[in-house]
Write a protein that holds these residues in place. Sequence first.
Motif, short mmCIF file in Angstrom:
data_model
loop_
_atom_site.label_atom_id
_atom_site.label_comp_id
_atom_site.label_asym_id
_atom_site.label_seq_id
_atom_site.Cartn_x
_atom_site.Cartn_y
_atom_site.Cartn_z
N LEU A 166 0.82 -1.21 0.00
CA LEU A 166 0.00 0.00 0.00
C LEU A 166 0.86 1.27 0.00
O LEU A 166 0.53 2.25 -0.67
N ARG A 199 -6.57 4.10 -0.22
CA ARG A 199 -5.41 3.30 0.17
C ARG A 199 -4.87 3.74 1.54
O ARG A 199 -4.41 2.92 2.34
N LEU A 203 -4.43 1.41 4.69
CA LEU A 203 -3.14 1.31 5.35
C LEU A 203 -3.26 1.61 6.84
O LEU A 203 -2.66 0.92 7.68
#
Length: 439
Positions: A166, A199, A203
């Motif tokens: 990521l 993302r 994460l």
Amino acid sequence: MSYRPYEPEQEMLLPASLQDWLPKGHLAYFIGDSVDALNLKAFYARYDGGGSRNQPFHPAMMVKVLIYGYATGVFSSRKMERRLHEDLAFRMLGAGNFPKHRTIRDFRALHLKELSDLFVQVVKLAQEMGLVKLGTVAIDGTKIKANASRHKAMSYERMQQAEIELKAQINALLERAKTADAAEADAPEVDIPAEIERREDRLKAITEARQRLEQRQREADIARGRSDDDDRRPRDDGGNPKGGRYKREFGVPEPKAQDNFTDPDSRIMKRAGGGFDASYNAQTAVDGAAHIIVAAELGNNAADVGQLVPMLQAVKDNTGMVPEQALADAGYRSESNFEALADSPTDLVVAMGREGKRCAEIDATAMPRTAAMAAKLQTEEGQTAYRKRKWIAEPPNGWIKSVLGLRQFSLRGLQRVQAEFKLVCLALNLRRMGTLSTA
């Protein structure tokens, strides 16, 4: 052929009474009368100061509907809403009130502590009815699935890989955003800020889950006597190395250790039929006189051994009495438990191993109280006492799962699930009390 009159369209001359349609001795009557006998001041206190325009549903009605729902295996607020329209017993308890499922859900969420506190009142009510004797109490644990998807869990090893992937994707998107110009005019259109945000959120969730696993591992390592500067070498009480090496660094979980994103408080536990699920470990202490649950606790540690002392203390707190005898299976066996309860007036009988399997020899020098318990179980008196454990402790757990149908919790989070389990147990107690009162 002559039939009895059948006139579906015939209206009643006088209003019907729902009480006339439910048979005498119905569980709904008993639950309604029992709730009326309980102290509900904590529920009313939340609505103090409300004016005439702030008219919530009556707390007593809501409590009766919730408890009756749990006592009959209806845990969903949506199903309760439907039953209030379709089920005579629900309609009788609702008395013309039809709260929406959101109202039922919010009332349960808002009053979880108050609802769980009613468990003790129900136990005391059972005592007054003469259904709790505290002659013999049996303690047992059962695993109940958490409200967590097995597909929303990730191993520690995979978390580490996903974080790297990521971060690389986020960096690539940031670079693409910087260099976006006419040269990329023919590239597929991408909402770069939205992709970066998605993302980053992923994460963050994975990083928090990894940190939770590492924190749990640090706590487990400290409990084992490790420290962050032990250089992976076991040490004695004096701090001197004693040979061998730990497999992993301090605070580093096993690669297969998992955390669940939907209910992080749940833990992966082995289920009875094989396989593993995100679950909680529910504990019950059952009185031998009428199978009334006199203590109900819940945790997220799969092992039962740490629950024996707290459960016996909970029995005393809930009833004001100490049981004459307490029975438990081998999952509760430990020298520290026997030492902590050595001066207790309760006659403790704990199995040394699984039934039918030979136990390893016990070193009486290192574990004198365990050896004494093993010797007790070799006597006819000890064996006779322990034989009662299964038929006292196990039926209520079977009723919870097979009669009420609770095989997965509705709520998430350790404190919420603890409260829901007590609500289930008080509902089961009232159901049992209602049956015995009409027998």
